[in-house]
Design a protein around this motif. Sequence first.
Motif, PDB file in Angstrom:
ATOM      1  N   TYR A  57      83.957  73.169  16.562  1.00 17.43           N
ATOM      2  CA  TYR A  57      83.958  74.305  15.640  1.00 17.43           C
ATOM      3  C   TYR A  57      85.210  75.162  15.825  1.00 17.43           C
ATOM      4  O   TYR A  57      85.650  75.417  16.937  1.00 17.43           O
ATOM      5  CB  TYR A  57      82.730  75.203  15.845  1.00 17.43           C
ATOM      6  CG  TYR A  57      82.795  76.410  14.937  1.00 17.43           C
ATOM      7  CD1 TYR A  57      82.406  76.289  13.602  1.00 17.43           C
ATOM      8  CD2 TYR A  57      83.311  77.623  15.389  1.00 17.43           C
ATOM      9  CE1 TYR A  57      82.516  77.364  12.759  1.00 17.43           C
ATOM     10  CE2 TYR A  57      83.418  78.702  14.546  1.00 17.43           C
ATOM     11  CZ  TYR A  57      83.023  78.567  13.227  1.00 17.43           C
ATOM     12  OH  TYR A  57      83.134  79.624  12.379  1.00 17.43           O
ATOM     13  N   CYS A 129      68.654  71.035  13.448  1.00 17.96           N
ATOM     14  CA  CYS A 129      68.477  72.459  13.087  1.00 17.96           C
ATOM     15  C   CYS A 129      67.020  72.847  12.835  1.00 17.96           C
ATOM     16  O   CYS A 129      66.745  74.009  12.482  1.00 17.96           O
ATOM     17  CB  CYS A 129      69.343  72.838  11.887  1.00 17.96           C
ATOM     18  SG  CYS A 129      68.824  72.052  10.382  1.00 17.96           S
ATOM     19  N   THR A 131      64.648  72.537  10.579  1.00 17.61           N
ATOM     20  CA  THR A 131      64.097  73.088   9.323  1.00 17.61           C
ATOM     21  C   THR A 131      63.822  71.927   8.388  1.00 17.61           C
ATOM     22  O   THR A 131      64.276  70.805   8.625  1.00 17.61           O
ATOM     23  CB  THR A 131      65.052  74.056   8.591  1.00 17.61           C
ATOM     24  OG1 THR A 131      66.198  73.321   8.236  1.00 17.61           O
ATOM     25  CG2 THR A 131      65.397  75.272   9.377  1.00 17.61           C
ATOM     26  N   ILE A 137      71.823  74.890   3.568  1.00 13.37           N
ATOM     27  CA  ILE A 137      72.032  75.244   4.991  1.00 13.37           C
ATOM     28  C   ILE A 137      73.499  75.008   5.338  1.00 13.37           C
ATOM     29  O   ILE A 137      74.104  74.040   4.865  1.00 13.37           O
ATOM     30  CB  ILE A 137      71.166  74.352   5.916  1.00 13.37           C
ATOM     31  CG1 ILE A 137      69.678  74.558   5.623  1.00 13.37           C
ATOM     32  CG2 ILE A 137      71.465  74.629   7.383  1.00 13.37           C
ATOM     33  CD1 ILE A 137      68.817  73.506   6.314  1.00 13.37           C
ATOM     34  N   ASN A 138      74.032  75.894   6.185  1.00 15.90           N
ATOM     35  CA  ASN A 138      75.329  75.637   6.819  1.00 15.90           C
ATOM     36  C   ASN A 138      75.117  75.869   8.291  1.00 15.90           C
ATOM     37  O   ASN A 138      75.137  77.000   8.753  1.00 15.90           O
ATOM     38  CB  ASN A 138      76.393  76.612   6.297  1.00 15.90           C
ATOM     39  CG  ASN A 138      76.972  76.147   4.983  1.00 15.90           C
ATOM     40  OD1 ASN A 138      77.584  75.091   4.919  1.00 15.90           O
ATOM     41  ND2 ASN A 138      76.736  76.931   3.927  1.00 15.90           N
ATOM     42  N   TYR A 139      74.839  74.833   9.032  1.00 21.31           N
ATOM     43  CA  TYR A 139      74.497  74.992  10.446  1.00 21.31           C
ATOM     44  C   TYR A 139      75.611  74.366  11.299  1.00 21.31           C
ATOM     45  O   TYR A 139      75.874  73.171  11.223  1.00 21.31           O
ATOM     46  CB  TYR A 139      73.139  74.332  10.736  1.00 21.31           C
ATOM     47  CG  TYR A 139      72.726  74.421  12.199  1.00 21.31           C
ATOM     48  CD1 TYR A 139      72.037  75.531  12.685  1.00 21.31           C
ATOM     49  CD2 TYR A 139      73.047  73.393  13.089  1.00 21.31           C
ATOM     50  CE1 TYR A 139      71.672  75.598  14.027  1.00 21.31           C
ATOM     51  CE2 TYR A 139      72.688  73.470  14.421  1.00 21.31           C
ATOM     52  CZ  TYR A 139      71.998  74.577  14.890  1.00 21.31           C
ATOM     53  OH  TYR A 139      71.661  74.645  16.213  1.00 21.31           O
ATOM     54  N   TYR A 140      76.297  75.212  12.063  1.00 20.17           N
ATOM     55  CA  TYR A 140      77.314  74.719  13.014  1.00 20.17           C
ATOM     56  C   TYR A 140      76.784  75.070  14.392  1.00 20.17           C
ATOM     57  O   TYR A 140      76.795  76.238  14.769  1.00 20.17           O
ATOM     58  CB  TYR A 140      78.665  75.416  12.797  1.00 20.17           C
ATOM     59  CG  TYR A 140      79.253  75.244  11.420  1.00 20.17           C
ATOM     60  CD1 TYR A 140      80.157  74.200  11.181  1.00 20.17           C
ATOM     61  CD2 TYR A 140      78.927  76.104  10.388  1.00 20.17           C
ATOM     62  CE1 TYR A 140      80.710  74.037   9.909  1.00 20.17           C
ATOM     63  CE2 TYR A 140      79.469  75.936   9.134  1.00 20.17           C
ATOM     64  CZ  TYR A 140      80.373  74.909   8.883  1.00 20.17           C
ATOM     65  OH  TYR A 140      80.898  74.751   7.643  1.00 20.17           O
ATOM     66  N   GLY A 141      76.210  74.096  15.106  1.00 19.37           N
ATOM     67  CA  GLY A 141      75.566  74.435  16.385  1.00 19.37           C
ATOM     68  C   GLY A 141      76.148  73.643  17.542  1.00 19.37           C
ATOM     69  O   GLY A 141      76.936  72.721  17.345  1.00 19.37           O
ATOM     70  N   SER A 163      75.176  65.496   8.158  1.00 19.36           N
ATOM     71  CA  SER A 163      74.769  65.818   9.535  1.00 19.36           C
ATOM     72  C   SER A 163      75.635  65.054  10.519  1.00 19.36           C
ATOM     73  O   SER A 163      76.129  63.962  10.217  1.00 19.36           O
ATOM     74  CB  SER A 163      73.284  65.530   9.737  1.00 19.36           C
ATOM     75  OG  SER A 163      73.132  64.199  10.070  1.00 19.36           O
TER      76      SER A 163
END
Length: 504
Positions: A57, A129, A131, A137-141, A163
């Motif tokens: 990220y 994530c 869900t 969704i914008n998930y940066y984990g 993903s």
Amino acid sequence: MKQNKHKSKNLSIGSRIAIATATAIVVALAIIAILSSFFRFFTPSFYNFSSVTTNNYSLLNQIQWSQTMMNITDQLASDNSESAKQQILRDITKDFEKLDTNIYIEKNGQHYFSNIGKNDIFAQAQKICKTDLDNSINYYGDNGLVIVNKLEARNDQYKIIVSNSKYTVKPTAENNRSQGIIRLIFSKLGFVIGMIILIFILSIIIMSLITSKTITKPISLLAKGANEIASGNLDYKIDYDSTNEVGTTVTAMNDMTSKLKESIDQRNKIDKSRKEMVAGLAHDLRTPLTSVKGYVEGIRDGIAKTPEKQAEYIDIIYSSTLDMEKLLDDLMSISRLELGNIQLNLEKTNLISFIDEYTEELLPQLEQKGVKLQITKPEEQNVFVMLDTDRFSRVLNNIVSNSLKYSKKEAKTNIELSIQNYEKSVIISIEDNGIGIESENLSNIFDTFYRADTARTKAREGSGIGLAVCKEIVNLHGGTIWANSTIGEGTTILISLETLKEEQ
Ligand code: ADP
């Protein structure tokens, strides 16, 4: 056009600086506008924003992802053929597939495009994530990346799921440093700081260009003019025509130069006159002196034998010494007056009675010479002034003798002496019908050694001292003396004195 140019030349320095500043700001704003469009339209490809290059990220990475998702949705919404769309989607996804990223696209709930099975991507994404992937969704984990985008285009519903379980937000040491700099460059703050620096530099450049052209140019003209004047070139005129601050300074400087030139010319003229007069005086002292010597020798050597002849010789000698005495008197009085060595003997005097006595003495002499004297007096019989009567008589004598000296040969001389009484002052005027004075000479006739008619070199006909003596004496009385004249018609000399109340 020329007039506009002229007008802009008259702009005040304050306005020029204001315009320069405003121009600098406008130019800088225009540059900001141009640069920001450049930034928006060209930098994505320049910095490779459109394809994803890392599984770590960063701000840049996030821009890359949003640009990639935008490319996908643009393609889905485009009116390309289905096969072309599929081909382009394969090209777009090729880069991030290398980073083990999965993609699955549904069209109206049916499979449309993917590099993984529906169940597999759902399982992977839900694991990352947690869900149900129904919403965007914008998930940066730490544990991966999940992006779900929904799109409605041409009455079709699209759902795009991306993903990657290898994605992480933990920065690597190497990434950290370069990302810090990149983040600053691309952050809003970095942009603002950059623009401020740019505005600042541009303002300085534009201001200095405008200032140097419109302000320093006339100032250097001024400096050049000052140097010319300092080196003695009093004919030099600074050529800058404007009403602004520099323009008025230039005008004042040009005026100053011409006044300086005038006064130097005047001084030179007086100096020349003075030299001529000294030469004239020396010559004219010599004439009576030679005559005295000749007649004394005549008596000594017995040439004048009879008592009558001797008396005649003595009369001539006496008259010659009187001539010499007058010349020396004039010289002595002006030098004493100019040195300030004279103390007036002022007494409260009734001017009317003084003039009566003076003219009574004068009349017989004038009558003898065939000169008519007319006297005009005010009704008021008591006009008091502070007067040094001896010296004031001298003033009147000099003026009257000028009226005789500068009379017209062809006409009878008339002199009119009048007194006009005013509330606080009295004016004595002596008018003649003589040859008159050229108007350009009028202001100088009261200067020492000044003679309006320079052709006359014989000192006895005019030494240029008489009116200078009058001026000094009148000034010592606190009064003023001036002249009016018309060439060929006559001259009036006027003296004003302050009057006293009777009880003063
Ligand atoms: P000057 O001894 O030469 O007469 P003044 O100082 O008395 O010197 O006068 C200066 C000059 O002014 C004279 O040379 C003459 O040219 C001019 N002037 C003075 N009074 C008269 C006058 N009444 N009429 C014409 N010119 C005059």
